[in-house]
Design a protein around this motif. Structure first.
Motif, PDB file in Angstrom:
ATOM      1  N   ARG A 127       2.488   0.442  29.012  1.00 37.87           N
ATOM      2  CA  ARG A 127       2.050  -0.630  27.818  1.00 37.87           C
ATOM      3  C   ARG A 127       2.554   0.053  26.395  1.00 37.87           C
ATOM      4  N   VAL A 128       2.811  -1.130  25.485  1.00 32.93           N
ATOM      5  CA  VAL A 128       2.949  -0.810  24.203  1.00 32.93           C
ATOM      6  C   VAL A 128       2.009  -1.263  23.438  1.00 32.93           C
ATOM      7  N   SER A 129       1.323  -0.791  22.348  1.00 33.43           N
ATOM      8  CA  SER A 129       0.652  -1.297  21.390  1.00 33.43           C
ATOM      9  C   SER A 129       0.781  -0.677  19.951  1.00 33.43           C
ATOM     10  N   GLY A 130       0.502  -1.575  19.080  1.00 34.76           N
ATOM     11  CA  GLY A 130       0.451  -0.975  17.602  1.00 34.76           C
ATOM     12  C   GLY A 130       0.090  -1.914  16.720  1.00 34.76           C
ATOM     13  N   PHE A 131       0.652  -1.855  15.479  1.00 39.22           N
ATOM     14  CA  PHE A 131       0.270  -2.785  14.292  1.00 39.22           C
ATOM     15  C   PHE A 131       1.413  -2.989  13.576  1.00 39.22           C
ATOM     16  N   LEU A 132       1.622  -4.260  13.368  1.00 42.52           N
ATOM     17  CA  LEU A 132       3.222  -4.480  12.757  1.00 42.52           C
ATOM     18  C   LEU A 132       3.152  -4.934  11.260  1.00 42.52           C
ATOM     19  N   SER A 133       1.704  -4.774  10.383  1.00 38.09           N
ATOM     20  CA  SER A 133       1.716  -5.064   9.217  1.00 38.09           C
ATOM     21  C   SER A 133       0.491  -6.139   8.668  1.00 38.09           C
ATOM     22  N   CYS A 134       0.189  -6.887   9.847  1.00 35.39           N
ATOM     23  CA  CYS A 134      -0.739  -7.815   9.581  1.00 35.39           C
ATOM     24  C   CYS A 134      -1.534  -7.662  10.700  1.00 35.39           C
ATOM     25  N   ASN A 135      -0.760  -7.861  12.020  1.00 38.51           N
ATOM     26  CA  ASN A 135      -1.476  -8.071  13.183  1.00 38.51           C
ATOM     27  C   ASN A 135      -1.226  -6.979  14.426  1.00 38.51           C
ATOM     28  N   MET A 148      -3.448 -13.920   9.365  1.00 38.47           N
ATOM     29  CA  MET A 148      -2.540 -14.456   8.341  1.00 38.47           C
ATOM     30  C   MET A 148      -2.635 -13.429   6.930  1.00 38.47           C
ATOM     31  N   CYS A 149      -1.513 -12.861   6.518  1.00 40.17           N
ATOM     32  CA  CYS A 149      -1.680 -12.246   5.394  1.00 40.17           C
ATOM     33  C   CYS A 149      -0.036 -12.524   4.604  1.00 40.17           C
ATOM     34  N   PHE A 150      -0.062 -13.181   3.753  1.00 37.72           N
ATOM     35  CA  PHE A 150       1.115 -13.708   3.191  1.00 37.72           C
ATOM     36  C   PHE A 150       2.233 -12.743   2.582  1.00 37.72           C
ATOM     37  N   GLU A 151       1.410 -11.815   2.041  1.00 33.55           N
ATOM     38  CA  GLU A 151       2.103 -10.563   1.368  1.00 33.55           C
ATOM     39  C   GLU A 151       3.394  -9.921   2.340  1.00 33.55           C
ATOM     40  N   LEU A 152       2.819  -9.621   3.338  1.00 34.05           N
ATOM     41  CA  LEU A 152       3.677  -8.785   4.459  1.00 34.05           C
ATOM     42  C   LEU A 152       4.227  -9.483   5.605  1.00 34.05           C
ATOM     43  N   MET A 153       3.969 -10.966   5.740  1.00 32.74           N
ATOM     44  CA  MET A 153       4.315 -11.684   7.100  1.00 32.74           C
ATOM     45  C   MET A 153       5.692 -11.362   7.250  1.00 32.74           C
ATOM     46  N   GLU A 154       6.713 -11.585   6.077  1.00 32.22           N
ATOM     47  CA  GLU A 154       8.182 -11.297   6.349  1.00 32.22           C
ATOM     48  C   GLU A 154       8.351 -10.050   6.885  1.00 32.22           C
ATOM     49  N   GLN A 155       7.756  -8.879   6.600  1.00 26.44           N
ATOM     50  CA  GLN A 155       7.976  -7.589   7.099  1.00 26.44           C
ATOM     51  C   GLN A 155       7.435  -7.490   8.549  1.00 26.44           C
ATOM     52  N   GLU A 156       6.516  -8.174   8.743  1.00 24.28           N
ATOM     53  CA  GLU A 156       5.995  -8.207  10.434  1.00 24.28           C
ATOM     54  C   GLU A 156       6.753  -8.830  11.102  1.00 24.28           C
ATOM     55  N   GLN A 157       7.382  -9.781  10.725  1.00 23.71           N
ATOM     56  CA  GLN A 157       8.260 -10.689  11.595  1.00 23.71           C
ATOM     57  C   GLN A 157       9.483  -9.799  11.914  1.00 23.71           C
ATOM     58  N   GLN A 158       9.890  -9.106  10.965  1.00 24.20           N
ATOM     59  CA  GLN A 158      11.318  -8.061  11.013  1.00 24.20           C
ATOM     60  C   GLN A 158      10.837  -6.863  12.164  1.00 24.20           C
ATOM     61  N   LEU A 159       9.732  -6.493  11.689  1.00 24.89           N
ATOM     62  CA  LEU A 159       9.372  -5.350  12.959  1.00 24.89           C
ATOM     63  C   LEU A 159       9.309  -5.894  14.519  1.00 24.89           C
ATOM     64  N   ASN A 160       8.605  -7.370  14.374  1.00 22.27           N
ATOM     65  CA  ASN A 160       8.622  -8.182  15.723  1.00 22.27           C
ATOM     66  C   ASN A 160       9.952  -8.107  16.238  1.00 22.27           C
ATOM     67  N   ASN A 161      10.991  -8.735  15.321  1.00 19.78           N
ATOM     68  CA  ASN A 161      12.355  -8.911  15.799  1.00 19.78           C
ATOM     69  C   ASN A 161      12.919  -7.702  16.255  1.00 19.78           C
ATOM     70  N   ALA A 162      12.572  -6.566  15.454  1.00 19.56           N
ATOM     71  CA  ALA A 162      13.102  -5.288  16.047  1.00 19.56           C
ATOM     72  C   ALA A 162      12.710  -4.898  17.431  1.00 19.56           C
ATOM     73  N   LEU A 163      11.646  -5.179  17.693  1.00 18.43           N
ATOM     74  CA  LEU A 163      10.837  -4.958  19.087  1.00 18.43           C
ATOM     75  C   LEU A 163      11.528  -5.769  20.121  1.00 18.43           C
ATOM     76  N   VAL A 164      11.637  -7.275  19.693  1.00 19.02           N
ATOM     77  CA  VAL A 164      12.237  -7.989  20.779  1.00 19.02           C
ATOM     78  C   VAL A 164      13.734  -7.748  21.054  1.00 19.02           C
ATOM     79  N   ASN A 165      14.490  -7.343  19.962  1.00 14.14           N
ATOM     80  CA  ASN A 165      16.015  -7.186  20.120  1.00 14.14           C
ATOM     81  C   ASN A 165      16.455  -5.611  20.450  1.00 14.14           C
ATOM     82  N   THR A 166      15.401  -4.827  20.888  1.00 11.78           N
ATOM     83  CA  THR A 166      15.389  -3.457  21.062  1.00 11.78           C
ATOM     84  C   THR A 166      16.701  -3.435  22.597  1.00 11.78           C
TER      85      THR A 166
END
Length: 261
Positions: A181-189, A214-232
């Motif tokens: 399993r992998v678990s974590g926190f990506l800025s908002c979720n 939803m947390c508008f301030e860090l949603m872009e960073q969260e999406q970048q981290l999620n993309n990093a995991l998806v594309n690893t």
């Protein structure tokens, strides 16, 4: 002879014997002091980092004459470090423990929580021509950090998509558990999913899912981290740093190992 005379003679003898005894004890103490010598040692290292609280410095004087046997420690001193180097240490050693034609060296090391952090790697002869001065200077080298394990380590995100990771309320992080399993926190979720390790440092994250806060301030960073995991596609660990890479070997994100107290 009267009892008074006998008593006075006995008392005088006791005083004389006591004085002799004190003189002998003082003489013995003086001899011991004369047999002990002291050596001033100054310990340094080149980088500017401060040692964490509880770090211990041990300085030793050893007989290193025998090449095929462990060094024989003549004297050692351990102190708790406070502040920046240089660190001053006094070594007391019996003068008769130093023999002609033998070789001696002063060594030092810094330990913290049972882990070796710094150690001397050169021979420091306190009685030879190279260091026949006071204090004896001992230079330490930093010990390379062992690589942290990928699994069961708390990895704090440090960069993603070439940018430094921002922290607002909670730090973004992931943990790869031993059961896959992998678990974590990506800025908002929160994020959960699974991972698969392949040969030659291959790594893929699967079935990733997250909460919907939803947390508008860090949603872009969260999406970048999620993309990093998806594309690893692979990973690299050096010391306490983890790098995730895509199929072309490009860096996606970096993480730093954190040990919880």
């Amino acid at each position: 002879m009267s009892k008074k005379v006998i008593f006075s003679a006995v008392a005088l003898s006791s005083v004389l014997l006591g004085a002799c005894s004190n003189t002998v004890e003082q003489s013995q103490e003086t001899q011991v002091e004369q047999q002990m010598k002291s050596m001033q040692v100054q310990v340094l290292y080149k980088d500017r980092s401060l040692q964490p609280p509880g770090s211990m410095l041990t300085v030793s004087l050893s007989d290193v004459s025998k090449m095929d046997a462990p060094a024989e420690v003549v004297a050692t001193q351990t102190i708790e470090l406070n502040g920046a180097p240089p660190y001053e240490v006094t070594l007391n050693y019996p003068s008769d423990s130093i023999k002609d034609r033998m070789r001696y060296s002063v060594s030092a090391k810094i330990m913290h929580d049972g882990q070796l952090r710094y150690i001397s790697t050169r021979n420091n002869d306190p009685f030879g021509t190279t260091q026949n001065v006071s204090p004896i200077k001992v230079m330490l080298e930093r010990v390379a950090k062992p690589n942290e394990p990928l699994v069961n380590t708390y990895w704090k995100a440090t960069t993603v998509a070439g940018n430094t990771v921002e922290v607002k309320q909670r730090e973004p992080q992931i943990t790869l558990h031993a059961d896959g399993r992998v678990s974590g926190f990506l800025s908002c979720n929160q994020v959960t999913g699974s991972y698969v390790k392949g040969q030659h440092f291959g790594l893929r994250f699967n079935s990733l899912a997250s909460t919907k806060k939803m947390c508008f301030e860090l949603m872009e960073q969260e999406q970048q981290l999620n993309n990093a995991l998806v594309n690893t596609f692979s990973y690299h660990i050096k010391g306490d740093m983890l790098t995730l890479k895509d199929e072309q070997g490009e860096k996606l994100a970096t993480f730093k190992a954190v040990h919880m107290k």
